[in-house]
Write a protein that holds these residues in place. Structure first.
Motif, PDB file in Angstrom:
ATOM      1  N   VAL A  87     -68.248   7.936 -11.929  1.00 54.23           N
ATOM      2  CA  VAL A  87     -68.060   6.512 -12.204  1.00 54.23           C
ATOM      3  C   VAL A  87     -67.161   5.962 -11.099  1.00 54.23           C
ATOM      4  N   GLY A  88     -67.762   5.136 -10.255  1.00 55.31           N
ATOM      5  CA  GLY A  88     -67.003   4.494  -9.190  1.00 55.31           C
ATOM      6  C   GLY A  88     -66.424   3.179  -9.685  1.00 55.31           C
ATOM      7  N   HIS A  89     -65.507   2.639  -8.906  1.00 55.52           N
ATOM      8  CA  HIS A  89     -64.894   1.362  -9.268  1.00 55.52           C
ATOM      9  C   HIS A  89     -64.630   0.583  -7.994  1.00 55.52           C
ATOM     10  N   GLY A  90     -65.197  -0.597  -7.915  1.00 56.94           N
ATOM     11  CA  GLY A  90     -64.990  -1.427  -6.738  1.00 56.94           C
ATOM     12  C   GLY A  90     -66.291  -2.071  -6.286  1.00 56.94           C
ATOM     13  N   SER A  91     -66.420  -2.229  -4.989  1.00 58.37           N
ATOM     14  CA  SER A  91     -67.625  -2.797  -4.390  1.00 58.37           C
ATOM     15  C   SER A  91     -68.768  -1.796  -4.564  1.00 58.37           C
ATOM     16  N   ILE A  92     -69.858  -2.243  -5.139  1.00 55.52           N
ATOM     17  CA  ILE A  92     -70.951  -1.335  -5.494  1.00 55.52           C
ATOM     18  C   ILE A  92     -71.475  -0.583  -4.281  1.00 55.52           C
ATOM     19  N   TYR A  93     -71.884  -1.285  -3.248  1.00 52.16           N
ATOM     20  CA  TYR A  93     -72.476  -0.580  -2.116  1.00 52.16           C
ATOM     21  C   TYR A  93     -71.460   0.290  -1.391  1.00 52.16           C
ATOM     22  N   ARG A  94     -70.214  -0.151  -1.327  1.00 54.52           N
ATOM     23  CA  ARG A  94     -69.184   0.674  -0.674  1.00 54.52           C
ATOM     24  C   ARG A  94     -68.917   1.959  -1.456  1.00 54.52           C
ATOM     25  N   GLU A  95     -68.911   1.876  -2.775  1.00 52.30           N
ATOM     26  CA  GLU A  95     -68.700   3.060  -3.598  1.00 52.30           C
ATOM     27  C   GLU A  95     -69.862   4.043  -3.443  1.00 52.30           C
ATOM     28  N   ILE A  96     -71.082   3.530  -3.401  1.00 56.74           N
ATOM     29  CA  ILE A  96     -72.243   4.404  -3.202  1.00 56.74           C
ATOM     30  C   ILE A  96     -72.124   5.130  -1.866  1.00 56.74           C
ATOM     31  N   LEU A  97     -71.808   4.392  -0.817  1.00 51.55           N
ATOM     32  CA  LEU A  97     -71.673   5.005   0.508  1.00 51.55           C
ATOM     33  C   LEU A  97     -70.515   5.996   0.550  1.00 51.55           C
ATOM     34  N   ARG A  98     -69.410   5.663  -0.098  1.00 45.18           N
ATOM     35  CA  ARG A  98     -68.251   6.556  -0.117  1.00 45.18           C
ATOM     36  C   ARG A  98     -68.582   7.862  -0.828  1.00 45.18           C
ATOM     37  N   TYR A  99     -69.215   7.770  -1.983  1.00 42.27           N
ATOM     38  CA  TYR A  99     -69.545   8.983  -2.725  1.00 42.27           C
ATOM     39  C   TYR A  99     -70.659   9.779  -2.056  1.00 42.27           C
ATOM     40  N   ALA A 100     -71.517   9.132  -1.290  1.00 47.46           N
ATOM     41  CA  ALA A 100     -72.525   9.881  -0.525  1.00 47.46           C
ATOM     42  C   ALA A 100     -71.832  10.826   0.447  1.00 47.46           C
ATOM     43  N   VAL A 101     -70.777  10.345   1.085  1.00 44.76           N
ATOM     44  CA  VAL A 101     -70.006  11.184   2.006  1.00 44.76           C
ATOM     45  C   VAL A 101     -69.223  12.239   1.228  1.00 44.76           C
ATOM     46  N   GLU A 102     -68.550  11.818   0.165  1.00 41.61           N
ATOM     47  CA  GLU A 102     -67.704  12.724  -0.607  1.00 41.61           C
ATOM     48  C   GLU A 102     -68.488  13.885  -1.217  1.00 41.61           C
ATOM     49  N   THR A 103     -69.703  13.612  -1.696  1.00 40.50           N
ATOM     50  CA  THR A 103     -70.518  14.651  -2.326  1.00 40.50           C
ATOM     51  C   THR A 103     -71.359  15.417  -1.312  1.00 40.50           C
ATOM     52  N   LYS A 104     -71.294  14.992  -0.053  1.00 42.51           N
ATOM     53  CA  LYS A 104     -72.113  15.592   1.009  1.00 42.51           C
ATOM     54  C   LYS A 104     -73.596  15.498   0.660  1.00 42.51           C
ATOM     55  N   ALA A 105     -73.979  14.343   0.120  1.00 44.23           N
ATOM     56  CA  ALA A 105     -75.363  14.131  -0.293  1.00 44.23           C
ATOM     57  C   ALA A 105     -76.301  14.138   0.910  1.00 44.23           C
ATOM     58  N   ASP A 106     -77.507  14.626   0.663  1.00 46.76           N
ATOM     59  CA  ASP A 106     -78.574  14.624   1.675  1.00 46.76           C
ATOM     60  C   ASP A 106     -79.493  13.423   1.499  1.00 46.76           C
ATOM     61  N   LEU A 107     -79.459  12.826   0.302  1.00 44.05           N
ATOM     62  CA  LEU A 107     -80.370  11.737  -0.043  1.00 44.05           C
ATOM     63  C   LEU A 107     -79.686  10.843  -1.066  1.00 44.05           C
ATOM     64  N   ARG A 128     -77.749  -3.248   1.616  1.00 42.88           N
ATOM     65  CA  ARG A 128     -76.533  -2.830   2.330  1.00 42.88           C
ATOM     66  C   ARG A 128     -76.438  -1.309   2.409  1.00 42.88           C
ATOM     67  N   VAL A 129     -76.798  -0.633   1.328  1.00 46.51           N
ATOM     68  CA  VAL A 129     -76.772   0.830   1.352  1.00 46.51           C
ATOM     69  C   VAL A 129     -77.771   1.347   2.384  1.00 46.51           C
ATOM     70  N   VAL A 130     -78.979   0.812   2.364  1.00 51.78           N
ATOM     71  CA  VAL A 130     -80.006   1.238   3.322  1.00 51.78           C
ATOM     72  C   VAL A 130     -79.534   0.996   4.750  1.00 51.78           C
ATOM     73  N   ARG A 131     -78.935  -0.137   4.978  1.00 50.04           N
ATOM     74  CA  ARG A 131     -78.501  -0.518   6.332  1.00 50.04           C
ATOM     75  C   ARG A 131     -77.358   0.350   6.849  1.00 50.04           C
ATOM     76  N   HIS A 132     -76.442   0.758   5.973  1.00 48.36           N
ATOM     77  CA  HIS A 132     -75.235   1.441   6.421  1.00 48.36           C
ATOM     78  C   HIS A 132     -75.194   2.941   6.141  1.00 48.36           C
ATOM     79  N   ALA A 133     -76.120   3.460   5.370  1.00 51.66           N
ATOM     80  CA  ALA A 133     -76.095   4.885   5.029  1.00 51.66           C
ATOM     81  C   ALA A 133     -76.386   5.738   6.254  1.00 51.66           C
ATOM     82  N   GLU A 134     -75.724   6.878   6.302  1.00 52.49           N
ATOM     83  CA  GLU A 134     -75.951   7.819   7.402  1.00 52.49           C
ATOM     84  C   GLU A 134     -76.973   8.877   7.031  1.00 52.49           C
ATOM     85  N   ILE A 135     -77.499   8.799   5.808  1.00 57.55           N
ATOM     86  CA  ILE A 135     -78.516   9.733   5.335  1.00 57.55           C
ATOM     87  C   ILE A 135     -79.715   8.933   4.833  1.00 57.55           C
TER      88      ILE A 135
END
Length: 141
Positions: A87-107, A128-135
């Motif tokens: 459960v993230g808290h804050g800006s939706i797209y920023r939290e998604i991007l942050r947890y993608a890095v934190e969890t070492k997600a591939d997708l 925004r997630v599509v535009r800024h995601a590194e995966i």
């Protein structure tokens, strides 16, 4: 191919998110992946807005989201599919991007609705997630 999959669920539109979660589950089964199922409780934006809510309201919202997320996954993630809840808290797209890095997600798997005219001006969270995601990002419509 995918070891860790981050799937973002909007519990405010849970019925619309069933297909998104089922898609992520199918990928997890196919690749033996671990799912990181997340939802984000948005913040108030400006601090002055938070003053209109009772003390502890944000923590109550986070606790409620956590319980709702567990209930949602219990219903739609079959036994045998490894998953955890976030459960993230804050800006939706920023939290998604942050947890993608934190969890070492591939997708990242998330949903997107058909954009309305105002979305072209400010940009929806999915864009925004599509535009800024590194995966890679799978957008389920």
């Amino acid at each position: 191919m995918y070891k860790d999959i981050l799937v973002s669920i909007d519990l405010g539109n849970a019925d619309d998110e069933i297909r998104t979660l089922k898609t992520a589950v199918d990928y997890a089964k196919s690749f033996g992946s671990r799912l990181h199922v997340m939802t984000v409780v948005p913040d108030y934006g400006m601090s002055i807005v938070g003053g209109f809510f009772p003390k502890g309201h944000e923590q109550e919202a986070i606790d409620h989201a956590n319980k709702a997320l567990h209930a949602f996954t219990k219903k739609y993630v079959p036994e045998g599919v490894k998953h955890r809840h976030i459960v993230g808290h804050g800006s939706i797209y920023r939290e998604i991007l942050r947890y993608a890095v934190e969890t070492k997600a591939d997708l990242i798997v998330l949903s997107a609705k058909r954009p309305s005219p105002e979305d072209y001006l400010i940009g929806p969270n999915a864009a925004r997630v599509v535009r800024h995601a590194e995966i890679s990002v799978l957008v389920v419509r």
